[in-house]
Design a protein around this motif. Sequence first.
Motif, PDB file in Angstrom:
ATOM      1  N   TYR A 232       0.837  -1.196   0.000  1.00 21.49           N
ATOM      2  CA  TYR A 232       0.000   0.000   0.000  1.00 21.49           C
ATOM      3  C   TYR A 232       0.873   1.247   0.000  1.00 21.49           C
ATOM      4  O   TYR A 232       1.873   1.311   0.723  1.00 21.49           O
ATOM      5  N   SER A 236      -2.320   4.886   6.813  1.00 27.62           N
ATOM      6  CA  SER A 236      -3.668   4.608   7.317  1.00 27.62           C
ATOM      7  C   SER A 236      -3.660   4.669   8.835  1.00 27.62           C
ATOM      8  O   SER A 236      -2.766   4.103   9.480  1.00 27.62           O
ATOM      9  N   TYR A 238      -5.449   3.451  12.167  1.00 28.18           N
ATOM     10  CA  TYR A 238      -6.393   2.445  12.658  1.00 28.18           C
ATOM     11  C   TYR A 238      -6.150   2.234  14.140  1.00 28.18           C
ATOM     12  O   TYR A 238      -5.011   2.089  14.577  1.00 28.18           O
ATOM     13  N   THR A 242      -0.906   5.370  13.385  1.00 29.52           N
ATOM     14  CA  THR A 242      -0.675   5.647  11.964  1.00 29.52           C
ATOM     15  C   THR A 242       0.284   4.602  11.408  1.00 29.52           C
ATOM     16  O   THR A 242       1.419   4.462  11.870  1.00 29.52           O
ATOM     17  N   THR A 297     -10.051   7.745   6.317  1.00 31.56           N
ATOM     18  CA  THR A 297     -10.534   6.703   5.419  1.00 31.56           C
ATOM     19  C   THR A 297     -11.715   7.157   4.580  1.00 31.56           C
ATOM     20  O   THR A 297     -11.793   6.835   3.381  1.00 31.56           O
ATOM     21  N   ASP A 300     -10.046   9.114   1.882  1.00 33.43           N
ATOM     22  CA  ASP A 300      -8.978   8.442   1.146  1.00 33.43           C
ATOM     23  C   ASP A 300      -9.497   7.300   0.284  1.00 33.43           C
ATOM     24  O   ASP A 300      -8.997   7.063  -0.818  1.00 33.43           O
ATOM     25  N   GLU A 301     -10.513   6.564   0.763  1.00 37.55           N
ATOM     26  CA  GLU A 301     -10.997   5.415   0.000  1.00 37.55           C
ATOM     27  C   GLU A 301     -11.776   5.835  -1.249  1.00 37.55           C
ATOM     28  O   GLU A 301     -12.053   4.986  -2.106  1.00 37.55           O
ATOM     29  N   HIS A 308      -9.180   0.089  -2.703  1.00 34.13           N
ATOM     30  CA  HIS A 308      -8.829  -0.367  -1.362  1.00 34.13           C
ATOM     31  C   HIS A 308      -9.128  -1.855  -1.230  1.00 34.13           C
ATOM     32  O   HIS A 308     -10.013  -2.406  -1.871  1.00 34.13           O
ATOM     33  N   TRP A 328     -10.895  -2.922   7.946  1.00 35.59           N
ATOM     34  CA  TRP A 328      -9.853  -1.897   7.832  1.00 35.59           C
ATOM     35  C   TRP A 328      -9.618  -1.588   6.360  1.00 35.59           C
ATOM     36  O   TRP A 328      -8.948  -2.328   5.656  1.00 35.59           O
ATOM     37  N   ILE A 330      -7.765  -0.057   3.591  1.00 34.68           N
ATOM     38  CA  ILE A 330      -6.422   0.465   3.332  1.00 34.68           C
ATOM     39  C   ILE A 330      -6.311   0.747   1.837  1.00 34.68           C
ATOM     40  O   ILE A 330      -6.690  -0.077   1.005  1.00 34.68           O
TER      41      ILE A 330
END
Length: 371
Positions: A232, A236, A238, A242, A297, A300-301, A308, A328, A330
């Motif tokens: 990736y 991210s 979670y 980070t 997210t 970003d997704e 993702h 999750w 990513i």
Amino acid sequence: MRDPRVTELARLLVRYSMEVTSGDKVMIDLFGERDELVRALIDEIGQAGGQPVVQVNNDALLRRQLLVATEEHMDFLARHDLDRMKEMDCYVAIRGQENINELADVPADKMKLYTERYSRVVHNERVNNTRWVVLRYPNPSMAQLAGTSTEAFEDFFYQVCTVDYQRMDRALDPLVKRMEEAEEVRITGPGTDLTFSIKGMPAIKCAGKANIPDGEVFTAPVRQSVNGVITYNTASVYQGTTFEKIRFEFEDGKIVKATANETEKLNQILDTDEGARYIGEFSLGINPDIHHPMLDTLFDEKINGSFHFTPGRAYAECDNGNQSAIHWDIVNIQRPDYGGGEIYFDGERIRKDGRFTVSDLEPLNPENLRA
């Protein structure tokens, strides 16, 4: 005087995303301190004949609770909040926390208690039995993550959140068709060569009904079909940490090796339960106005030219049988400025360097979605 953009967004959430009607009980779940949108939502829900129910959350206080959490405590909270959620017809979450890393130092065993015995229980009821939508709300912390001034981030936020979702919805149909007809997917790029099957899996288009901002089509791989490696290229956050340079190796669907800047913590998350090492979602992002990651997210997704690939629980709409307390998302961006990459369906290249290359999908390229 209220910013008219706040009113426009509230109207979109109530009338389009949740489709609130007379008598609907609507939970407004606020994370953070800014309540302008909550006030606008209360007004719009009332005008639609609904009944707003407001819940306010504080991550610093949640952290304190988790530090002393027990199984009995989490089960009690889950029962209490589950009963309340069962009363709701609609749900909107407004997430505007000032510190996205507030839970970073909660021990792994306490986070596991929370995700397995509380979040999973309440989350499943909300996702499966309400008309729900989730969004962020702009604040200085988010602007800092995006590398912009607060004012510039607010302008960006309202631009990407109030796009023509009905137009987007129509444009996504050909991609849904291709994904539902495809059997094998191959993804290549720097540090990535991945194959998996999506045969027989439904494809779900997302155009403003569940997430704001929006713009994706997701499915799920056949659970044991994933083989190869993925690296990736976006960071991210979670469970308050980070992660960067995440790399997974797969054998027959399972993540057999996982590394990152925080390899130990990464593997603790993946060891939450059996399903955390399998993939529950594969999705292509197409929002024309989101270009770069910002450690969030929900934004970003949806980056155009991204996909993702999600360890953990599959969604009920596209259930490959994988169950987990983890989900999750990513993100990997395949535009040339992020290293490029290609996606193939059954041997046919459908996207190169983030741009769709087949005629029926070209309307999803950014300049066409904006037209």
